[in-house]
Scaffold this active site. Structure first.
Site, mmCIF file in Angstrom:
data_model
loop_
_atom_site.group_PDB
_atom_site.id
_atom_site.type_symbol
_atom_site.label_atom_id
_atom_site.label_comp_id
_atom_site.label_asym_id
_atom_site.label_seq_id
_atom_site.Cartn_x
_atom_site.Cartn_y
_atom_site.Cartn_z
ATOM 1 N N ARG A 56 31.777 -20.734 36.856
ATOM 2 C CA ARG A 56 30.586 -21.109 36.084
ATOM 3 C C ARG A 56 30.891 -20.803 34.624
ATOM 4 O O ARG A 56 31.912 -20.215 34.282
ATOM 5 C CB ARG A 56 29.297 -20.424 36.604
ATOM 6 N N GLY A 57 29.944 -21.229 33.759
ATOM 7 C CA GLY A 57 30.214 -21.126 32.322
ATOM 8 C C GLY A 57 30.827 -22.444 31.872
ATOM 9 O O GLY A 57 31.738 -22.976 32.519
ATOM 10 N N ALA A 58 30.323 -22.962 30.750
ATOM 11 C CA ALA A 58 30.652 -24.343 30.376
ATOM 12 C C ALA A 58 32.163 -24.609 30.244
ATOM 13 O O ALA A 58 32.676 -25.550 30.875
ATOM 14 C CB ALA A 58 29.909 -24.704 29.102
ATOM 15 N N ARG A 105 27.314 -30.417 38.437
ATOM 16 C CA ARG A 105 26.240 -29.724 37.686
ATOM 17 C C ARG A 105 25.883 -30.601 36.477
ATOM 18 O O ARG A 105 26.766 -31.220 35.888
ATOM 19 C CB ARG A 105 26.673 -28.323 37.223
ATOM 20 N N GLN A 143 24.325 -12.863 35.587
ATOM 21 C CA GLN A 143 25.670 -13.036 35.000
ATOM 22 C C GLN A 143 25.964 -11.969 33.946
ATOM 23 O O GLN A 143 27.118 -11.617 33.722
ATOM 24 C CB GLN A 143 25.806 -14.427 34.363
ATOM 25 N N ASP A 146 25.906 -24.323 26.813
ATOM 26 C CA ASP A 146 26.391 -25.294 27.801
ATOM 27 C C ASP A 146 26.454 -26.700 27.239
ATOM 28 O O ASP A 146 27.232 -27.535 27.696
ATOM 29 C CB ASP A 146 25.508 -25.252 29.042
ATOM 30 N N ASN A 194 21.351 -23.367 26.604
ATOM 31 C CA ASN A 194 22.077 -22.219 27.150
ATOM 32 C C ASN A 194 21.220 -21.604 28.251
ATOM 33 O O ASN A 194 20.102 -22.062 28.522
ATOM 34 C CB ASN A 194 22.400 -21.196 26.046
ATOM 35 N N LYS A 195 21.742 -20.584 28.883
ATOM 36 C CA LYS A 195 21.074 -19.951 30.019
ATOM 37 C C LYS A 195 19.604 -19.665 29.710
ATOM 38 O O LYS A 195 19.272 -19.222 28.606
ATOM 39 C CB LYS A 195 21.832 -18.658 30.371
HETATM 40 O O1 MRU Z 1 24.764 -21.031 35.057
HETATM 41 P P1 MRU Z 1 25.991 -20.562 34.331
HETATM 42 O O2 MRU Z 1 26.425 -19.178 34.691
HETATM 43 O O3 MRU Z 1 27.122 -21.566 34.441
HETATM 44 O O4 MRU Z 1 25.542 -20.534 32.813
HETATM 45 C C1 MRU Z 1 26.476 -20.128 31.850
HETATM 46 C C2 MRU Z 1 25.878 -19.980 30.502
HETATM 47 O O5 MRU Z 1 24.719 -20.259 30.292
HETATM 48 C C3 MRU Z 1 26.777 -19.539 29.390
HETATM 49 O O6 MRU Z 1 26.059 -18.836 28.433
HETATM 50 C C4 MRU Z 1 27.375 -20.775 28.731
HETATM 51 O O7 MRU Z 1 28.038 -21.577 29.663
HETATM 52 C C5 MRU Z 1 28.277 -20.436 27.638
HETATM 53 S S1 MRU Z 1 29.869 -20.130 28.300
HETATM 54 C C6 MRU Z 1 30.999 -19.598 27.343
#
Ligand code: MRU
Length: 371
Positions: free
Chosen positions: A53-55, A94, A207, A248, A258-259
């Protein structure tokens, strides 16, 4: 990055077994389990269920997933329609992170320049590995550019501790190396700037508490896990010098997805006159859109992620129910912070203001792309 003296990334290609391998992040920090991605279904499950996970990491996984689609056991010919359908399936895993589409499209385009199956496989692997390495370098550069912000705050505070608040995990686990939001933090720490990180736990999947705290701890960085609602209070009491988050997807006009909960941190930061920076590689910009609230699709995930909380009990990872059995829950995974609340972007090319003019001045080569 270092984990107990061993160099680790969240994804890699094992040259000996010719396998894509990942850390299963669902089990961190309590178990460090490695998984193989042998089929497109494996790749999709890993992205959807958030083994990865994470962009930027989703982008890297999508890129390597295109290679997997060509070598998976049940598909060894060069049927272009089938290949394109598999790429589309990976992109559907996703909806919010821009990097997934960017990574898949980049490798797909390289593959479609070739006609024979062997040449396509070679092109896919070379391009996917280039994506992985370039993203690692981009994050390193984000760290180098962001360092100046932390140095300046440290100078203003006469060397006293710089307190940074971050949300979710925008660390190396979310990328390939260094992270986005954490890259300036790692760089500043390695240059002996005194710093401390407030880590939002980041419900529902934690996370922050599980991953950011683990990463920072492994690097020896002082940090404190806080509830998602604590940030405003800490800001009011002068305990936060700046906020740095990842994203993201960010529009060419500077709106930031973002999250979930990021927007509220930005509002609190603005109310308290605290800088709010967003760190991202260019692969996270959606050059085709300007209105983030209208045009960025926000993922809604399984409500069970809200209803159940996972943790360690007697040495075993367990999941427990929190609300009443029959209470409905809603799980919006991201929100959009309008550009007006963002102090600046830290990118691989430098720092810019959150306006279309400043973003495009830094990235004049990025036209209005479509997917
Ligand atoms: O749902 P996730 O864990 O994939 O969400 C990740 C985030 O929101 C991060 O802050 C974002 O991807 C930035 S990653 C360097």
């Amino acid at each position: 990055m270092q984990v107990d003296g061993k160099q680790m990334r969240p994804i890699w290609f094992d040259m000996e077994s010719k396998t894509v391998q990942i850390i299963d992040q669902r089990l961190l920090p309590h178990e460090l389990v490695i998984e193989d991605l042998n089929t497109v279904d494996d790749v999709i499950r890993a992205i959807k269920d958030m083994y990865v996970r994470g962009a930027p990491l989703i982008g890297a996984t999508g890129a390597l997933g295109v290679y997997v689609s060509l070598v998976q056991a049940n598909h060894k010919d060069s049927d272009t329609a089938y290949f394109e359908a598999e790429c589309a399936r990976i992109k559907d895993a996703r909806p919010t992170a821009m990097n997934l589409f960017w990574g898949v499209d980049r490798v797909r385009d390289a593959v479609l320049k070739e006609t024979s199956h062997g040449a396509r496989v070679r092109a896919a692997l070379a391009e996917a590995l280039a994506v992985v390495e370039e993203e690692a370098v981009n994050c390193q550069k984000i760290g180098e550019h962001g360092l100046s912000i932390l140095q300046e705050i440290s100078r203003q505070k006469k060397g006293n501790t710089v307190n940074i608040l971050t949300h979710c995990n925008a660390g190396w686990l979310a990328c390939v190396e260094y992270g986005t939001a954490t890259a300036p933090i790692y760089t500043a720490f390695d240059k002996h700037i005194d710093l401390h990180v407030w880590v939002d736990e980041t419900r529902p999947l934690n996370q922050g508490a599980r991953l950011t705290a683990w990463e920072l701890g492994k690097h020896g960085i002082r940090h404190t896990v806080i509830t998602d609602n604590a940030g405003g209070h800490l800001m009011q009491h002068g305990l936060v010098d700046l906020v740095i988050v990842g994203t993201d997807r960010t529009t060419r006009a500077g709106d930031v997805a973002n999250k979930i909960g990021t927007y509220l941190k930005a509002l609190a930061a603005r109310d308290n006159g605290i800088p709010f920076y967003v760190a991202l590689p260019s692969s996270t910009f959606d050059w085709a859109i300007t209105d983030g609230i209208k045009d960025i699709p926000i993922e809604e995930r399984n409500p069970d992620e809200i209803r159940y909380v996972q943790g360690l009990l007697n040495g075993k990872i367990v999941s427990v129910l929190v609300p009443p059995e029959n209470s409905p829950a809603a799980n919006h995974a991201f929100d959009v912070t309008p550009a007006r609340l963002v102090t600046g972007f830290i990118t691989e090319r430098g720092i810019c203001k959150a306006t279309e003019a400043d973003i495009m001045a830094l990235f004049p080569d990025k036209g209005i792309a479509s997917r």
